[in-house]
Design a protein around this motif. Sequence first.
Motif, PDB file in Angstrom:
ATOM      1  N   LEU A 173       0.830  -1.202   0.000  1.00 38.26           N
ATOM      2  CA  LEU A 173       0.000   0.000   0.000  1.00 38.26           C
ATOM      3  C   LEU A 173       0.866   1.254   0.000  1.00 38.26           C
ATOM      4  N   ALA A 174       1.972   1.222   0.759  1.00 39.99           N
ATOM      5  CA  ALA A 174       2.867   2.378   0.779  1.00 39.99           C
ATOM      6  C   ALA A 174       3.464   2.633  -0.600  1.00 39.99           C
ATOM      7  N   VAL A 175       3.831   1.545  -1.287  1.00 33.91           N
ATOM      8  CA  VAL A 175       4.386   1.703  -2.636  1.00 33.91           C
ATOM      9  C   VAL A 175       3.334   2.274  -3.579  1.00 33.91           C
ATOM     10  N   ARG A 176       2.122   1.759  -3.483  1.00 34.67           N
ATOM     11  CA  ARG A 176       1.065   2.260  -4.366  1.00 34.67           C
ATOM     12  C   ARG A 176       0.740   3.721  -4.049  1.00 34.67           C
ATOM     13  N   ASN A 177       0.769   4.075  -2.764  1.00 33.22           N
ATOM     14  CA  ASN A 177       0.529   5.478  -2.411  1.00 33.22           C
ATOM     15  C   ASN A 177       1.627   6.367  -2.968  1.00 33.22           C
ATOM     16  N   ARG A 178       2.848   5.871  -2.923  1.00 33.11           N
ATOM     17  CA  ARG A 178       3.936   6.671  -3.474  1.00 33.11           C
ATOM     18  C   ARG A 178       3.775   6.844  -4.980  1.00 33.11           C
ATOM     19  N   LEU A 179       3.404   5.760  -5.670  1.00 30.74           N
ATOM     20  CA  LEU A 179       3.193   5.868  -7.111  1.00 30.74           C
ATOM     21  C   LEU A 179       2.031   6.814  -7.417  1.00 30.74           C
ATOM     22  N   ALA A 180       0.984   6.757  -6.571  1.00 30.16           N
ATOM     23  CA  ALA A 180      -0.141   7.677  -6.771  1.00 30.16           C
ATOM     24  C   ALA A 180       0.304   9.124  -6.585  1.00 30.16           C
ATOM     25  N   ARG A 181       1.166   9.360  -5.582  1.00 33.71           N
ATOM     26  CA  ARG A 181       1.672  10.722  -5.392  1.00 33.71           C
ATOM     27  C   ARG A 181       2.504  11.171  -6.585  1.00 33.71           C
ATOM     28  N   GLU A 182       3.328  10.249  -7.113  1.00 35.18           N
ATOM     29  CA  GLU A 182       4.145  10.601  -8.270  1.00 35.18           C
ATOM     30  C   GLU A 182       3.249  10.970  -9.461  1.00 35.18           C
ATOM     31  N   LEU A 183       2.215  10.170  -9.690  1.00 37.86           N
ATOM     32  CA  LEU A 183       1.306  10.478 -10.799  1.00 37.86           C
ATOM     33  C   LEU A 183       0.614  11.815 -10.584  1.00 37.86           C
ATOM     34  N   HIS A 184       0.111  12.023  -9.357  1.00 38.02           N
ATOM     35  CA  HIS A 184      -0.611  13.269  -9.081  1.00 38.02           C
ATOM     36  C   HIS A 184       0.293  14.477  -9.275  1.00 38.02           C
TER      37      HIS A 184
ATOM     38  N   ARG B 201       6.786  16.266 -22.789  1.00 37.43           N
ATOM     39  CA  ARG B 201       7.734  15.180 -23.042  1.00 37.43           C
ATOM     40  C   ARG B 201       8.222  14.579 -21.727  1.00 37.43           C
ATOM     41  N   ARG B 202       8.583  15.437 -20.779  1.00 37.84           N
ATOM     42  CA  ARG B 202       9.061  14.944 -19.493  1.00 37.84           C
ATOM     43  C   ARG B 202       7.945  14.206 -18.744  1.00 37.84           C
ATOM     44  N   THR B 203       6.744  14.734 -18.815  1.00 40.13           N
ATOM     45  CA  THR B 203       5.643  14.105 -18.087  1.00 40.13           C
ATOM     46  C   THR B 203       5.281  12.755 -18.683  1.00 40.13           C
ATOM     47  N   VAL B 204       5.315  12.641 -19.998  1.00 37.10           N
ATOM     48  CA  VAL B 204       5.040  11.345 -20.629  1.00 37.10           C
ATOM     49  C   VAL B 204       6.082  10.322 -20.189  1.00 37.10           C
ATOM     50  N   GLY B 205       7.354  10.748 -20.093  1.00 37.31           N
ATOM     51  CA  GLY B 205       8.383   9.830 -19.623  1.00 37.31           C
ATOM     52  C   GLY B 205       8.137   9.363 -18.203  1.00 37.31           C
ATOM     53  N   GLU B 206       7.801  10.295 -17.295  1.00 38.26           N
ATOM     54  CA  GLU B 206       7.514   9.921 -15.916  1.00 38.26           C
ATOM     55  C   GLU B 206       6.274   9.036 -15.837  1.00 38.26           C
ATOM     56  N   LEU B 207       5.249   9.373 -16.607  1.00 38.08           N
ATOM     57  CA  LEU B 207       4.021   8.577 -16.598  1.00 38.08           C
ATOM     58  C   LEU B 207       4.287   7.166 -17.092  1.00 38.08           C
ATOM     59  N   ASP B 208       5.091   7.025 -18.139  1.00 36.35           N
ATOM     60  CA  ASP B 208       5.402   5.703 -18.667  1.00 36.35           C
ATOM     61  C   ASP B 208       6.165   4.872 -17.637  1.00 36.35           C
ATOM     62  N   ALA B 209       7.089   5.510 -16.904  1.00 34.97           N
ATOM     63  CA  ALA B 209       7.848   4.779 -15.883  1.00 34.97           C
ATOM     64  C   ALA B 209       6.939   4.277 -14.765  1.00 34.97           C
TER      65      ALA B 209
END
Length: 456
Positions: free
Chosen positions: A217-228, A268-276
């Motif tokens: 859950l912590a990992v998923r929350n971190r990924l959610a924060r990164e996406l947001h 371009r940068r956001t697409v790269g982060e989103l893809d990761a």
Amino acid sequence: MNGVGVLRRWPGAVLGRRARLRWVHLVLGGALLMPYFLLTQVFVGVAADGANVLSSLPLTLAAYASALPLAAVTGLFGLVRPMSVTAVRAMSGVPGDLLADGPARSWGARWRASAWWTLHLGVGAVISGMTLAATPMAVVLILLPFSAALRARPVATGWFGSAAAPWVAPLLGAGLLGLVVLCSAAAGALLARLAPGLLGPTAADRLAAAEERAADLAVRNRLARELHDAVGHALSAVTLQAGAARRVLDRDPEFVREALAAIEDTTRRTVGELDAVLGLLRDGDPARADAAPAPTLAADLDGLLSRTRAGGTAITCRQDPGPVGHWGQLPAIASREAYRIVQEGLSNALRHGLGPVDLLIRVHTPDGHRELEITMTNPPAQHPPGREGGQPRRTGGRGLRGAAERAALLGGRIDAGPHGSRWRLRAVLPLGAAPGPFPSAAPGPFPGAAFPGAGR
């Protein structure tokens, strides 16, 4: 009606697919006991002056009883439980959530797994012996009235000497087969009932499972924060840049070109982060989450400020690395989380059309411990009359909550709210104890005493 239902279910319980799988499970247990039995057979034969153990029922039972303690000792190995659980799930019809996953983590779990292992092998050996011995005998008894050769055997003439007696043999054979089937079904049902108690999760197993779920859950929350943070800031910046470019399209082509270039770079940068991030979600590998590429304060702050200013927002930025000499000397995780906190603060300012923005990033050493302080101030948002009593809201949405979670992970804190006539976001991230005499500020774009980056 209940009696009729039981009668209807009885054949399936004794001869159905589950009963057959449980019989296979028992036979497998008997086969697993054979190495122990062969070993104890040698010692029992030596103790009985070289007697043939298999020719004597008492000696056979002695070898069987001696094999069970050996099985119990090997059952203490941690990998016995997952192997047993796999077999029970596949063949005994026990729900998977009633059984533990993974090796035994405590001696109590090991002893219970050992008890199961011994019970499975011991009962399985009895059922296997009955199957191997009683089934051929039952077949012979069933065929006895129809075969003169079988009736001529000494055993047959002794037991079924009269003319009518051989016709009783099929009944005895069918009864013997029925006894094997009933014993197998009863033993399989007994083991299935005992499995959750002996192979079920312990308190340590439940705690480990809860910790694993919390980590996921912590990992998923971190990924959610990164996406947001990444996508939210990009959308706010691109919207503002596009609107500013549209307003000055005819009178300031140079600004429009800068805004379009900033939009291109941002997307371009956001697409790269989103893809990761999406790649991590697809792979489902939490261990790779911390290895995901992420922007940092050291490498990406200038670009973030430039892209934000390209939308027409005035940003005054003061930077003082202080004792660390250069942002590149910050711990990697602190540099990464600090960048996201700055990004979220700028996103809020862009989203509400607030400006100009004053940003201060510095490292100082209160009480001998280094802290990274981020302070961002801007005009307060204007709310419709009556909203929250006409006062600016003191709490943020998901973005500020995510920023607060980032700071809390590092042992820091975030304060957001009115400060005099302006809105202030202040984050403090601890960096640890100061390492003796501080190095002098290294020359470069971020000298300790200078405050570059004042923007339009």
